[in-house]
Design a protein around this motif. Structure first.
Motif, mmCIF file in Angstrom:
data_model
loop_
_atom_site.group_PDB
_atom_site.id
_atom_site.type_symbol
_atom_site.label_atom_id
_atom_site.label_comp_id
_atom_site.label_asym_id
_atom_site.label_seq_id
_atom_site.Cartn_x
_atom_site.Cartn_y
_atom_site.Cartn_z
ATOM 1 N N ARG A 9 -0.355 50.185 55.864
ATOM 2 C CA ARG A 9 -1.232 50.954 55.001
ATOM 3 C C ARG A 9 -2.650 50.365 55.001
ATOM 4 O O ARG A 9 -3.631 51.095 55.001
ATOM 5 C CB ARG A 9 -0.662 51.022 53.588
ATOM 6 C CG ARG A 9 0.370 52.142 53.504
ATOM 7 C CD ARG A 9 1.603 51.783 52.742
ATOM 8 N NE ARG A 9 2.592 52.847 52.842
ATOM 9 C CZ ARG A 9 3.489 52.943 53.812
ATOM 10 N NH1 ARG A 9 3.531 52.056 54.787
ATOM 11 N NH2 ARG A 9 4.361 53.928 53.830
ATOM 12 N N VAL A 14 -0.872 54.602 58.644
ATOM 13 C CA VAL A 14 -0.057 55.621 57.986
ATOM 14 C C VAL A 14 -0.925 56.867 57.820
ATOM 15 O O VAL A 14 -2.090 56.755 57.420
ATOM 16 C CB VAL A 14 0.431 55.116 56.608
ATOM 17 C CG1 VAL A 14 1.173 56.194 55.856
ATOM 18 C CG2 VAL A 14 1.298 53.886 56.781
ATOM 19 N N ARG A 18 0.459 61.298 53.940
ATOM 20 C CA ARG A 18 1.622 60.553 53.459
ATOM 21 C C ARG A 18 1.191 59.463 52.479
ATOM 22 O O ARG A 18 1.804 59.259 51.446
ATOM 23 C CB ARG A 18 2.397 59.921 54.608
ATOM 24 C CG ARG A 18 3.646 59.194 54.106
ATOM 25 C CD ARG A 18 4.385 58.419 55.145
ATOM 26 N NE ARG A 18 4.488 59.107 56.418
ATOM 27 C CZ ARG A 18 4.787 58.493 57.549
ATOM 28 N NH1 ARG A 18 5.026 57.198 57.564
ATOM 29 N NH2 ARG A 18 4.857 59.161 58.677
ATOM 30 N N LEU A 19 0.134 58.770 52.836
ATOM 31 C CA LEU A 19 -0.367 57.700 51.989
ATOM 32 C C LEU A 19 -0.799 58.240 50.631
ATOM 33 O O LEU A 19 -0.453 57.688 49.595
ATOM 34 C CB LEU A 19 -1.541 56.998 52.674
ATOM 35 C CG LEU A 19 -2.226 55.865 51.940
ATOM 36 C CD1 LEU A 19 -1.255 54.734 51.644
ATOM 37 C CD2 LEU A 19 -3.401 55.352 52.762
ATOM 38 N N ASP A 23 2.972 58.071 48.884
ATOM 39 C CA ASP A 23 2.880 56.684 48.435
ATOM 40 C C ASP A 23 2.133 56.553 47.108
ATOM 41 O O ASP A 23 2.569 55.833 46.213
ATOM 42 C CB ASP A 23 2.205 55.813 49.488
ATOM 43 C CG ASP A 23 3.033 55.672 50.751
ATOM 44 O OD1 ASP A 23 4.188 56.112 50.766
ATOM 45 O OD2 ASP A 23 2.506 55.120 51.732
ATOM 46 N N LEU A 66 -3.266 50.599 46.744
ATOM 47 C CA LEU A 66 -3.084 51.957 47.267
ATOM 48 C C LEU A 66 -4.405 52.712 47.332
ATOM 49 O O LEU A 66 -4.685 53.398 48.318
ATOM 50 C CB LEU A 66 -2.083 52.733 46.406
ATOM 51 C CG LEU A 66 -0.623 52.371 46.570
ATOM 52 C CD1 LEU A 66 0.230 53.168 45.585
ATOM 53 C CD2 LEU A 66 -0.139 52.614 47.993
ATOM 54 N N ALA A 69 -6.386 51.374 50.175
ATOM 55 C CA ALA A 69 -5.806 51.804 51.446
ATOM 56 C C ALA A 69 -6.149 53.263 51.735
ATOM 57 O O ALA A 69 -6.449 53.623 52.883
ATOM 58 C CB ALA A 69 -4.287 51.605 51.417
ATOM 59 N N VAL A 70 -6.114 54.104 50.714
ATOM 60 C CA VAL A 70 -6.506 55.508 50.903
ATOM 61 C C VAL A 70 -7.960 55.578 51.336
ATOM 62 O O VAL A 70 -8.302 56.313 52.273
ATOM 63 C CB VAL A 70 -6.268 56.326 49.608
ATOM 64 C CG1 VAL A 70 -6.978 57.676 49.680
ATOM 65 C CG2 VAL A 70 -4.775 56.539 49.377
ATOM 66 N N THR A 73 -8.364 54.427 54.982
ATOM 67 C CA THR A 73 -7.820 55.414 55.913
ATOM 68 C C THR A 73 -8.690 56.664 55.949
ATOM 69 O O THR A 73 -8.944 57.226 57.023
ATOM 70 C CB THR A 73 -6.367 55.768 55.521
ATOM 71 O OG1 THR A 73 -5.597 54.559 55.485
ATOM 72 C CG2 THR A 73 -5.747 56.733 56.514
#
Length: 99
Positions: A9, A14, A18-19, A23, A66, A69-70, A73
Motif C-alpha cells: 500500500r 494496490v 481497492r485501497l 481498505d 491509509l 497511502a491513498v 497512490t
C-alpha cells in the motif's frame, strides 16, 4: 505477511479503487466502529478515562497510514478521480478522528 500488506500500500502497488473503497472506507470504518463500541463498553464499565480514550483513538495511526497511502497512490494515477479520492480520504480521516 502483514509487512507485505503495509509495503504494497505504501509503494502504491494496490489499485486505488481497492485501497480507497475496501481498505479505507470498508475495513477502516469497521475497525473504527469496533474501537468506538469497545470504548463505550469500557466507559460503561467505569474504567479509567485514559483507557477508554486510548482504545477509542487506537486506530488513528492506521487511519493516517491509509490516508497517506491513498494520497501517494492517487498522485501516481493523476486525474479527476484521483483528486476526488484524495479529498474523500482527507474527509474520512477527519470524520474518524472527530467522531
Amino acid at each position: 505477511m502483514i509487512a507485505d500488506f503495509f509495503r504494497s500500500r505504501w509503494l502504491g502497488q494496490v489499485p486505488l479503487d481497492r485501497l480507497f473503497w475496501r481498505d479505507m472506507l470498508l475495513v477502516g470504518t469497521l475497525i473504527n466502529m469496533a474501537s468506538s463500541a469497545l470504548a463505550l463498553v469500557l466507559l460503561g464499565l467505569k474504567l479509567p478515562l485514559w483507557l477508554v480514550l486510548a482504545v477509542h483513538f487506537a486506530p488513528v495511526p492506521y487511519n493516517i497510514f491509509l490516508t497517506w497511502a491513498v494520497w501517494r497512490t492517487a498522485e501516481k494515477s493523476g486525474g479527476a478521480k484521483a483528486s476526488l479520492t484524495m479529498l474523500g480520504s482527507a474527509l474520512w480521516l477527519i470524520a474518524t478522528v472527530v467522531v
